[in-house]
Design a protein around this motif. Structure first.
Motif, short mmCIF file in Angstrom:
data_model
loop_
_atom_site.label_atom_id
_atom_site.label_comp_id
_atom_site.label_asym_id
_atom_site.label_seq_id
_atom_site.Cartn_x
_atom_site.Cartn_y
_atom_site.Cartn_z
N CYS A 231 -9.45 0.80 -17.17
CA CYS A 231 -9.18 2.24 -17.04
C CYS A 231 -10.45 3.02 -16.70
O CYS A 231 -10.39 4.03 -15.99
N ARG A 232 -11.58 2.58 -17.20
CA ARG A 232 -12.81 3.34 -17.01
C ARG A 232 -13.56 2.96 -15.74
O ARG A 232 -14.13 3.83 -15.06
N GLY A 236 -8.14 1.54 -9.84
CA GLY A 236 -7.29 1.39 -8.67
C GLY A 236 -6.22 0.33 -8.85
O GLY A 236 -5.35 0.43 -9.71
N GLU A 237 -6.30 -0.72 -8.05
CA GLU A 237 -5.30 -1.78 -8.08
C GLU A 237 -5.25 -2.52 -9.42
O GLU A 237 -4.16 -2.80 -9.93
N PRO A 238 -6.40 -2.83 -10.05
CA PRO A 238 -6.31 -3.49 -11.36
C PRO A 238 -5.56 -2.65 -12.39
O PRO A 238 -4.79 -3.19 -13.19
N ARG A 239 -5.77 -1.33 -12.37
CA ARG A 239 -5.04 -0.48 -13.32
C ARG A 239 -3.55 -0.51 -13.03
O ARG A 239 -2.72 -0.54 -13.95
N THR A 240 -3.17 -0.52 -11.77
CA THR A 240 -1.76 -0.58 -11.41
C THR A 240 -1.11 -1.86 -11.91
O THR A 240 0.01 -1.86 -12.44
#
Length: 411
Positions: A231-232, A236-240
């Motif tokens: 989150c920090r 981008g894509e990893p958070r999605t």
């Protein structure tokens, strides 16, 4: 001319399946329902612990008829988790009992919900598995809901986490408190495993075959840290991707809770049908004459003296429990029967003196309440709170207050 009808084919079902899949992976369903389960179960467990404070030593502590050695032998056989078998000292028992009270209170308020759900679960399992023969049925519901709540995002609404996230506008922030709490939880796990316990069965046996409780708790601890890092630093894509997994896990846990409630009523109803006392309509007569289930003897005797009332309540209980899973096919019928069942549990609490069982079942039933009704109820509670405790209203950017996603380390 009328426009031609679209050709029939598999596209319509496929489109519906696609929309359903997108909804399940793109949002956490039942936010208000899971929040009610979180608040209700935590309140029930907290109320129980506070009421039984004078009797805690006889129930779960050193003075319990179910001795510490007997509890140790039982947990060695059934592989149940309880921190109370780590030591038989009175100080350790008092620590675990106080820990359970504090974690339940913080979970009810929605402070660091993800972490408190895990800590509250540890408290529930530690006390209930210490003396398994205590309880009235409501303890089983609390036990199950404590496990399932860990897998839900039950702090998205009606929580301090949601309020904090709304004030930040959805930005994760540094969150020093979350980092410290995460580090303390890790240190506690290290201490628990390295304390030299002669019987570290909790590290080998767990909720799933081949997966010990130590593995589960370390896994949850690692996921919390990974969530904060993504989150920090990688929003981008990893958070999605993490959001998709979180939505799937939440929705799966919500489905399991709903299925569990249906199974509770279905099995209870069908087992009652097989009993001769339920078949002849006299089953309710007998508990009304037991002193243990008669907090108001005059009321119990008055009900038992009316044969028609006993008959109707006995048959009505069976009919409602057997029919409930089938009423889910019709929303209006389900809502009516849901209200009847909640009234029935209130009657059980009043007449038979089982308040915690009734409250736990009402909370479990609440998972089927309509979202619109829960929103109106929340608004009513909010207006009442503002009248009783007027406070300065703070501006909430973009997202509606109470519905912002929690993006802190251990929120």
């Amino acid at each position: 001319m009328n426009a031609p009808l679209p050709p029939a084919g598999p596209r319509a079902p496929l489109a519906g399946l696609t929309r359903g899949l997108a909804r399940v992976t793109g949002s956490s369903l039942g936010r208000y329902q899971t929040a009610v389960v979180r608040i209700g179960i935590s309140f029930t467990w907290l109320f129980f612990l506070l009421r039984e404070w004078p009797n805690r030593h006889e129930m779960y502590g050193p003075e319990s008829p179910w001795s510490w050695e007997m509890a140790r032998r039982l947990t060695a056989d059934n592989h149940a988790f309880t921190a109370l078998i780590w030591s038989d000292s009175n100080l350790w028992f008092e620590t675990v009992y106080a820990f359970s009270i504090v974690s339940s209170l913080l979970l009810m308020l929605g402070w660091r919900t993800r972490t408190m759900a895990v800590l509250s679960m540890i408290g529930v399992l530690s006390l209930q598995n210490r003396s398994v023969f205590l309880g009235d049925g409501g303890d089983n519901v609390i036990h199950l809901m404590a496990l399932y709540t860990v897998l839900t995002r039950c702090g998205l609404v009606w929580s301090l986490d949601a309020r904090r996230a709304a004030r930040r506008g959805g930005e994760p922030g540094r969150d020093l408190t979350g980092i410290v709490l995460w580090a303390l939880c890790g240190a506690a796990l290290v201490l628990a495993q390295s304390a030299g316990q002669p019987r570290p069965a909790w590290t080998a046996d767990g909720p799933l075959p081949g997966i010990g409780w130590a593995t589960v708790l370390w896994g949850l601890w690692f996921v919390q840290g990974l969530w904060w890092l993504v989150c920090r630093y990688a929003s981008g894509e990893p958070r999605t991707v993490l959001d998709v997994f979180a939505h799937l896990l939440h929705n799966a846990a919500l489905l399991v809770i709903m299925v569990e409630v249906c199974l509770i009523y279905a099995t209870a109803g069908w087992y009652k049908i097989q009993g001769s006392r339920w078949q002849d309509g006299t089953a309710l007569y007998y508990p009304l004459h037991l002193d243990y289930f008669s907090p108001w003897p005059e009321l119990s005797h008055a009900l038992a003296a009316n044969g028609l009332v006993v008959l109707l309540l006995t048959y009505g209980t069976v009919a409602v429990q057997v029919a409930f899973p089938f009423t889910l096919l019709n929303r209006r019928v389900k809502n009516v029967l849901l209200a009847v069942m909640m009234i029935e549990h209130l009657g059980i609490a009043l007449v038979l003196g089982l308040p915690f069982f009734s409250l736990a079942m009402i909370v479990a039933d609440a998972v089927f309440l309509p979202t619109g009704f829960l929103r109106r109820l929340g608004s009513l509670v909010g207006r009442t709170r503002e009248k009783v405790l007027p406070a300065r209203r703070e501006a909430v950017p973009a997202q509606r207050e109470g519905e912002a996603d929690t993006r802190t380390l251990v929120g």
